[in-house]
Design an enzyme around this catalytic site. Structure first.
Site, PDB file in Angstrom:
ATOM      1  N   ASP A  42      16.096 -56.522  60.133  1.00  0.00           N
ATOM      2  CA  ASP A  42      16.174 -57.640  61.074  1.00  0.00           C
ATOM      3  C   ASP A  42      15.204 -58.768  60.742  1.00  0.00           C
ATOM      4  O   ASP A  42      14.138 -58.540  60.175  1.00  0.00           O
ATOM      5  CB  ASP A  42      15.856 -57.150  62.489  1.00  0.00           C
ATOM      6  CG  ASP A  42      17.092 -56.551  63.162  1.00  0.00           C
ATOM      7  OD1 ASP A  42      18.087 -56.284  62.468  1.00  0.00           O
ATOM      8  OD2 ASP A  42      17.039 -56.351  64.383  1.00  0.00           O
ATOM      9  N   HIS A 189      11.887 -53.732  59.929  1.00  0.00           N
ATOM     10  CA  HIS A 189      11.487 -55.153  59.939  1.00  0.00           C
ATOM     11  C   HIS A 189      10.577 -55.437  58.743  1.00  0.00           C
ATOM     12  O   HIS A 189       9.356 -55.388  58.879  1.00  0.00           O
ATOM     13  CB  HIS A 189      10.737 -55.474  61.238  1.00  0.00           C
ATOM     14  CG  HIS A 189      11.583 -55.393  62.468  1.00  0.00           C
ATOM     15  ND1 HIS A 189      11.918 -54.204  63.058  1.00  0.00           N
ATOM     16  CD2 HIS A 189      12.156 -56.366  63.217  1.00  0.00           C
ATOM     17  CE1 HIS A 189      12.671 -54.448  64.138  1.00  0.00           C
ATOM     18  NE2 HIS A 189      12.834 -55.749  64.249  1.00  0.00           N
TER      19      HIS A 189
END
Ligand SMILES: [Zn+2]
Length: 223
Positions: A42, A189
């Site tokens: 993400d 992430h």
């Protein structure tokens, strides 16, 4: 008073639950006996981290799915290019990463459609699934997604590598591998200089492959 508390609780649950929303289709994992999983990344991307993220996938021949923010697409065009050329999947993670709750219908449309346009400007032409920032949604977002037939993709495996809490790469790898099961959607992430997460990608892949898992894109997983 009791009603206010109950309403507040229900609202919070609706915002936070990752497996359900009021309208529109949502997938947080896939029901299967086959040892297949999707690795998803993400935010970003960020050119400065491209090699650290993409080399490890290329070395292992593993496809992934990247939920990008529209505002980071054009400024990091070379990374977007490589994501596409390496055969990965791209998804929409809003333009600015603002929480998509208590937000007007026109702001929802702006966040999503401007990001679609930025991604399409790279030449990427495959279907774009959507993932809300922090997995949060309430009313206007799901209604938009349902109306526009957009599939929402969340996750069932995540460790708090975005929280800023101190954590070791080893903890991240262990927690990720431990939570993964057939049909899982794993969230990491790795952008914005998160070296701890970047260093976890290889061991996560290696350990899951050693257990017999195969990595596919979100679209392949959903089938
Ligand atoms: Zn995000």
């Amino acid at each position: 008073m009791v009603l206010v508390v109950v309403f507040g609780y229900v609202t919070k649950r609706v915002i936070q639950t990752r497996s359900w929303q009021v309208a529109g289709e949502l997938v947080h994992r896939v029901e299967t006996d086959e040892k297949i999983v999707a690795l998803t990344f993400d935010d970003g991307p960020t050119d400065a981290d491209a090699d650290a993220v993409l080399d490890v996938l290329e070395d292992r021949g593993v496809p992934a799915t990247f939920y990008v923010n529209g505002q980071d697409v054009e400024p990091n065009a070379s990374t977007m290019r490589r994501i596409i050329d390496d055969g990965h999947q791209i998804g929409n993670h809003t333009w600015s990463h603002r929480p998509m709750i208590f937000i007007s219908p026109s702001d929802v449309a702006d966040e999503i459609e401007s990001t679609d346009r930025a991604i399409r400007a790279t030449g990427y032409d495959k279907p774009l699934t959507f993932r809300p920032p922090h997995g949060k949604k309430l009313l206007t977002l799901p209604l938009y997604l349902a109306e526009h037939d957009r599939l929402t993709v969340t996750w069932d495996v995540a460790y708090e590598d975005w929280s800023g809490k101190p954590q070791s790469t080893e903890d991240l790898v262990d927690a990720t591998v431990e939570q993964t099961r057939p049909g899982s959607i794993i969230l990491l992430h790795p952008w914005f200089g998160r070296t701890g997460t970047q260093e976890a990608i290889g061991p996560v892949i290696d350990q899951l492959q050693a257990q017999g898992y195969r990595f596919v894109t979100v679209s392949e997983l959903i089938g």
